[in-house]
Design a protein around this motif. Structure first.
Motif, PDB file in Angstrom:
ATOM      1  N   GLN A 175      -7.270  -4.591  -9.216  1.00 23.18           N
ATOM      2  CA  GLN A 175      -5.815  -4.627  -9.086  1.00 23.18           C
ATOM      3  C   GLN A 175      -5.217  -3.229  -9.187  1.00 23.18           C
ATOM      4  O   GLN A 175      -4.347  -2.856  -8.401  1.00 23.18           O
ATOM      5  CB  GLN A 175      -5.221  -5.535 -10.171  1.00 23.18           C
ATOM      6  CG  GLN A 175      -5.654  -6.989 -10.015  1.00 23.18           C
ATOM      7  CD  GLN A 175      -5.054  -7.897 -11.076  1.00 23.18           C
ATOM      8  OE1 GLN A 175      -4.637  -7.429 -12.138  1.00 23.18           O
ATOM      9  NE2 GLN A 175      -5.027  -9.190 -10.792  1.00 23.18           N
ATOM     10  N   GLY A 176      -5.710  -2.453 -10.153  1.00 22.53           N
ATOM     11  CA  GLY A 176      -5.227  -1.078 -10.277  1.00 22.53           C
ATOM     12  C   GLY A 176      -5.585  -0.271  -9.048  1.00 22.53           C
ATOM     13  O   GLY A 176      -4.787   0.538  -8.549  1.00 22.53           O
ATOM     14  N   SER A 177      -6.792  -0.507  -8.535  1.00 17.55           N
ATOM     15  CA  SER A 177      -7.234   0.231  -7.362  1.00 17.55           C
ATOM     16  C   SER A 177      -6.416  -0.153  -6.131  1.00 17.55           C
ATOM     17  O   SER A 177      -6.198   0.656  -5.242  1.00 17.55           O
ATOM     18  CB  SER A 177      -8.716  -0.038  -7.100  1.00 17.55           C
ATOM     19  OG  SER A 177      -9.483   0.386  -8.201  1.00 17.55           O
ATOM     20  N   ALA A 210      -1.024  -7.475 -15.100  1.00 15.67           N
ATOM     21  CA  ALA A 210       0.115  -8.138 -15.724  1.00 15.67           C
ATOM     22  C   ALA A 210       0.258  -7.710 -17.178  1.00 15.67           C
ATOM     23  O   ALA A 210       1.364  -7.569 -17.694  1.00 15.67           O
ATOM     24  CB  ALA A 210      -0.059  -9.646 -15.632  1.00 15.67           C
ATOM     25  N   LYS A 211      -0.894  -7.487 -17.856  1.00 13.09           N
ATOM     26  CA  LYS A 211      -0.839  -7.094 -19.270  1.00 13.09           C
ATOM     27  C   LYS A 211      -0.893  -5.585 -19.430  1.00 13.09           C
ATOM     28  O   LYS A 211      -1.158  -5.096 -20.513  1.00 13.09           O
ATOM     29  CB  LYS A 211      -2.035  -7.702 -20.003  1.00 13.09           C
ATOM     30  CG  LYS A 211      -1.988  -9.199 -20.155  1.00 13.09           C
ATOM     31  CD  LYS A 211      -3.101  -9.599 -21.120  1.00 13.09           C
ATOM     32  CE  LYS A 211      -3.548 -11.022 -20.917  1.00 13.09           C
ATOM     33  NZ  LYS A 211      -4.867 -11.239 -21.526  1.00 13.09           N
ATOM     34  N   ASP A 212      -0.726  -4.865 -18.336  1.00  6.76           N
ATOM     35  CA  ASP A 212      -0.821  -3.402 -18.349  1.00  6.76           C
ATOM     36  C   ASP A 212      -2.191  -2.916 -18.804  1.00  6.76           C
ATOM     37  O   ASP A 212      -2.320  -1.834 -19.377  1.00  6.76           O
ATOM     38  CB  ASP A 212       0.279  -2.777 -19.218  1.00  6.76           C
ATOM     39  CG  ASP A 212       1.617  -2.802 -18.492  1.00  6.76           C
ATOM     40  OD1 ASP A 212       1.593  -2.676 -17.249  1.00  6.76           O
ATOM     41  OD2 ASP A 212       2.657  -2.952 -19.145  1.00  6.76           O
ATOM     42  N   GLY A 213      -3.209  -3.713 -18.577  1.00  8.74           N
ATOM     43  CA  GLY A 213      -4.576  -3.275 -18.882  1.00  8.74           C
ATOM     44  C   GLY A 213      -5.019  -2.192 -17.921  1.00  8.74           C
ATOM     45  O   GLY A 213      -5.795  -1.310 -18.265  1.00  8.74           O
ATOM     46  N   ILE A 251       1.128  -8.891  -7.025  1.00  9.43           N
ATOM     47  CA  ILE A 251      -0.188  -9.188  -7.610  1.00  9.43           C
ATOM     48  C   ILE A 251      -0.007 -10.044  -8.857  1.00  9.43           C
ATOM     49  O   ILE A 251      -0.706 -11.027  -9.069  1.00  9.43           O
ATOM     50  CB  ILE A 251      -0.938  -7.884  -7.968  1.00  9.43           C
ATOM     51  CG1 ILE A 251      -1.237  -7.079  -6.716  1.00  9.43           C
ATOM     52  CG2 ILE A 251      -2.236  -8.201  -8.709  1.00  9.43           C
ATOM     53  CD1 ILE A 251      -1.837  -5.718  -6.979  1.00  9.43           C
ATOM     54  N   VAL A 252       0.982  -9.656  -9.679  1.00  8.05           N
ATOM     55  CA  VAL A 252       1.193 -10.365 -10.940  1.00  8.05           C
ATOM     56  C   VAL A 252       1.590 -11.821 -10.687  1.00  8.05           C
ATOM     57  O   VAL A 252       1.078 -12.735 -11.337  1.00  8.05           O
ATOM     58  CB  VAL A 252       2.272  -9.646 -11.784  1.00  8.05           C
ATOM     59  CG1 VAL A 252       2.648 -10.490 -12.992  1.00  8.05           C
ATOM     60  CG2 VAL A 252       1.763  -8.280 -12.223  1.00  8.05           C
ATOM     61  N   THR A 301       1.105 -13.690  -5.346  1.00 11.02           N
ATOM     62  CA  THR A 301       1.288 -13.676  -3.892  1.00 11.02           C
ATOM     63  C   THR A 301       0.117 -12.961  -3.225  1.00 11.02           C
ATOM     64  O   THR A 301      -0.341 -13.335  -2.144  1.00 11.02           O
ATOM     65  CB  THR A 301       2.595 -12.941  -3.508  1.00 11.02           C
ATOM     66  OG1 THR A 301       3.557 -13.174  -4.515  1.00 11.02           O
ATOM     67  CG2 THR A 301       3.097 -13.406  -2.163  1.00 11.02           C
ATOM     68  N   ILE A 302      -0.357 -11.888  -3.894  1.00 18.61           N
ATOM     69  CA  ILE A 302      -1.511 -11.160  -3.372  1.00 18.61           C
ATOM     70  C   ILE A 302      -2.699 -11.412  -4.301  1.00 18.61           C
ATOM     71  O   ILE A 302      -2.572 -11.259  -5.520  1.00 18.61           O
ATOM     72  CB  ILE A 302      -1.234  -9.644  -3.314  1.00 18.61           C
ATOM     73  CG1 ILE A 302      -0.058  -9.340  -2.406  1.00 18.61           C
ATOM     74  CG2 ILE A 302      -2.484  -8.896  -2.860  1.00 18.61           C
ATOM     75  CD1 ILE A 302       0.340  -7.880  -2.420  1.00 18.61           C
ATOM     76  N   THR A 303      -3.823 -11.824  -3.738  1.00 18.59           N
ATOM     77  CA  THR A 303      -5.040 -11.911  -4.536  1.00 18.59           C
ATOM     78  C   THR A 303      -5.930 -10.755  -4.103  1.00 18.59           C
ATOM     79  O   THR A 303      -6.220 -10.606  -2.915  1.00 18.59           O
ATOM     80  CB  THR A 303      -5.782 -13.234  -4.271  1.00 18.59           C
ATOM     81  OG1 THR A 303      -4.819 -14.240  -4.031  1.00 18.59           O
ATOM     82  CG2 THR A 303      -6.662 -13.610  -5.445  1.00 18.59           C
TER      83      THR A 303
END
Lengths: 352, 375
Positions: A153-155, A314-317, A341-342, A345-347
């Motif tokens: 997700q970060g990437s 979502a948890k800012d991990g 993402i959160v 809508t996007i996986t």
């Protein structure tokens, strides 16, 4: 002559065997004088931490875990015991490391890196009263907290930023070793780029493959690969390759108008990379320190968090660093992508 | 005359023991100095190592490690006896373990068929990989040092290519490691559960058998004699009717086959799968151990045990707050001092021998002149 040599050899061998036999019966833990886990908690926490190869001071993954432990120690008092992996480690060495820590009463015991997963499964069973934490993997045991991160997700966000910032419509990804973990970075990044601007070309390169793990610790290889991508026309390069990334950043800094995207820590703020910081667009920060701190805190509070704890976007991990202000202009678009993402809508894919 | 041989025997024996002892003492002294330099007390470190190293769980760990190291030492020693430097043991065992793991994961046969098949497959793979270097040496005169180093790199790449999900491997449950299909339970090699001390690998017995076979073949057969002869002098061997080329090829194959066994204790007794964290670099450890053991089956065993002991106890030293790099220092110093000590002792022995022969000749000459005088 032969007979004498053989005789003496046989004597030595049997003597050695006898010596071995006499010592049988007491294990190292019986000999150990320190009392078990009962004393933990009295004066703060006794944190046992087993680092991955590189250990404290690698400016990236291990350091991040160390930060979390340091913070916990400052807050709750107590002590930290650190052990570090070697490249030639076998399963037995990792088991020894973890059980040494548990044996000496350290609680929690944290394994930094997925290499500890199997060993931790076995050791956790032997020390049911000790809390264990594993980073980047999942261990199925009652007293283990599996701390994982959604690197893809970060990437993805890094990919969005790259697609918006590239001028030549050509970006690159450098992975350290083609392990499944690093492929999560690649998958998210490529998807982020393509979703934002399908026409952008993405070069992908791994520094080493399979059992050859040198790609995580060869700045020269990183530099060469990055230089190759720049020569082919890429102007933004995202590197997820441990200390090899330092070499890639160096190469990018030498090319005008090109940007590097850092990984794991906010590399703009790392003193060792200060020379190149104006070429670091952003970093995909993986908050290992938060995961480590949260876990230690939960143990300190007497309510250890066991099971799988996924530190998601979502948890800012995971997050994109904003140091330097180079991505301020595209922040609204990044926030939008993050929101998608959160809310699902996007996986983001985990494999390329 | 009989008295004389017995005297020489004792002397050679003493000299033989002197070298490793000298090496160990030198290594201890240097290590003590290094520990002192880091501001710690070496005496405490050594006693800590001693008491930790003889605990029963340490014994199991050391024996398990030594099993692998012993096989590595023997594989290298076979080449050494022949004056062949098989640096490729590393690539040979990794490729062999990988192919054997793939085969083992695919087999559904009962254990008594599957286990020998897996072991044979590993030996064949190792032998084939080493055979390439042997073939090149025999037909084209390529130095085995160069070709085996290159074959190591090629083995790494071949494994990297095939060890991918969808090719010959899969992802583990956690999704973090790529590995071959794990062996079915029936294909696990037997092991001895010693309770709290841990599990002793049954492959230890295979290692012992390999050691006995090594001693027997090299010391008690015509083939072994030929092999040692070629190692000592190729021209002398050729003159006495030994085909040097055939010996080079065969010993390379045998060395490779034994190298194929190195990964087996880990595969059949421990990991049961080949993944990207399968222990690497043991081939090079084997070189150090073969040097340490002077290619003798018992010497290599002692070397392998020493190596296991050092790894076990220095892991613990790190826990006690000593620097973890101590292990590398001790190992390096031991190998260096072994090489130097053997050379020193060899020269000393040679000198003594020359003196003795000189003295005998002088005595003989004196005797003959006396006789002549009488006559």
């Amino acid at each position: 002559m032969r007979r004498v040599a053989k005789l003496s050899a046989a004597c030595i061998a049997s003597a050695a065997l006898a010596l071995t036999a006499t010592a049988c019966g007491s294990t190292s833990s019986d000999n150990d004088t320190s009392s078990g886990s009962s004393e933990s908690g009295k004066n703060g926490v006794k944190i046992g931490i087993a680092f991955d190869v590189g250990g404290r001071g690698d400016r990236s993954f291990n350091d991040s875990a160390a930060r979390g432990a340091d913070k916990a120690k400052d807050e709750f008092g107590g002590e930290i015991k650190e052990l570090t992996a070697k490249t030639a480690d076998t399963e037995a060495d990792r088991e020894q490391r973890l059980s040494d820590l548990a044996q000496a009463g350290y609680n929690p015991v944290i394994g930094v890196g997925f290499a500890y997963a199997t060993a931790m499964g076995k050791v956790a069973e032997k020390f049911p009263k000790t809390s264990f934490g594993i980073i980047d993997s999942v261990v199925d045991a009652k007293n283990v907290d599996s701390i994982t991160f959604t690197e893809e997700q970060g990437s993805y966000l890094a990919g969005v930023a790259a697609a918006l910032k590239t001028k030549k419509d050509h970006v690159g990804f450098i992975g350290g070793v083609d392990t499944p973990l690093i492929k999560k970075f690649e998958a998210g990044y490529v998807q982020g780029v393509k979703d934002t601007k399908p026409s952008v070309k993405v070069d992908v390169q791994y520094l080493s493959r399979g059992t050859d793990l040198s790609g995580f610790s060869s700045p020269d290889k990183g530099k060469e690969a990055a230089q190759g991508m720049l020569d082919k026309g890429a102007d933004i390069i995202y590197t997820a390759a441990g200390s090899s990334g330092n070499g890639a950043i160096e190469a990018v800094a030498g090319s005008k108008g090109a940007w590097a995207i850092g990984v794991d820590s906010d590399q703009y703020n790392i003193p060792g990379l200060a020379k190149y910081k104006n070429s670091i667009l952003t970093s995909m920060v993986k908050n290992v320190d938060v995961g480590v701190y949260d876990f230690i805190k939960s143990v300190h509070d007497g309510k250890p968090t066991y099971g799988v704890n996924s530190y998601s976007l979502a948890k800012d991990g995971v997050s994109l660093a904003t140091s330097g202000g180079f991505i301020d202009d595209i922040q609204p678009k990044l926030d939008e992508a993050k929101k998608k993402i959160v809310d699902g809508t996007i996986t983001v894919k985990t494999t390329p | 005359m009989k008295k004389l041989t017995r005297r020489i025997d004792k002397e050679r024996l003493l000299l033989g023991l002197a070298a490793p002892l000298l090496a160990l003492v030198a290594a201890l002294v240097v290590t003590a100095l290094v520990i002192l330099a880091t501001g710690k007390n070496p005496g405490e470190a050594f006693s800590e190592m001693g008491s930790y190293g003889i605990a029963s769980d340490s014994q199991v760990y050391i024996l398990n490690k030594a099993t692998t190291y012993y096989l590595a030492g023997i594989a290298v020693a076979i080449g050494f006896r022949m004056n062949l430097f098989n640096i490729g043991v590393d690539g040979q065992y990794r490729l062999a373990a990988f192919i054997a793991a793939v085969l083992g994961g695919a087999l559904t046969a009962p254990g008594w068929i599957a286990i020998p098949l897996i072991i044979l497959c590993a030996m064949a793979t190792g032998a084939l990989w080493a055979g390439i270097a042997g073939f090149l040496k025999v037909t084209r005169g390529v130095s085995e040092v160069i070709s085996t180093i290159m074959l190591n790199a090629i083995a790494t790449s071949v494994i990297a290519y095939l060890l991918q999900p969808g090719k010959l491997a899969e992802l583990d449950e956690a999704g973090t490691t790529v590995r071959t299909t794990p062996l079915p339970k029936s294909s696990y090699f037997f092991s001895i559960d010693t309770g709290p001390s841990g599990i002793l690998w049954g492959f230890l017995f295979v290692a012992v058998i390999v050691g006995i076979a090594y001693w027997f073949v090299l010391g008690r057969t015509r083939f072994g004699f030929d092999l040692r002869t070629v190692g000592q002098s190729e021209t002398a061997a050729a003159a006495s009717g030994v085909s040097v080329k055939r010996m080079v090829a065969t010993s390379m194959l045998i060395s490779g086959a034994v190298a194929g066994l190195i990964g087996m204790p880990t595969l059949l007794n421990d990991s049961h799968t080949f993944s990207n964290d399968f222990p690497a670099g043991i081939g090079f450890t084997g070189i150090a151990i073969a040097l340490l053991g002077r290619n003798s089956p018992i010497g290599i065993a002692l070397g392998a045990l020493l190596w296991g002991f050092l790894e076990r106890t220095t892991n613990h030293l790190e826990f006690e707050g000593y620097d973890k790099e101590i292990l590398g220092v001790i190992q390096g110093v031991i190998v260096l001092s072994v090489v130097i000590a053997y050379e020193v002792v060899r020269r000393y022995g040679l000198k003594r021998q020359q003196q003795r022969v000189g003295a005998e000749l002088a005595a003989q000459a004196a005797a003959t002149t006396k006789k002549q005088e009488v006559a």
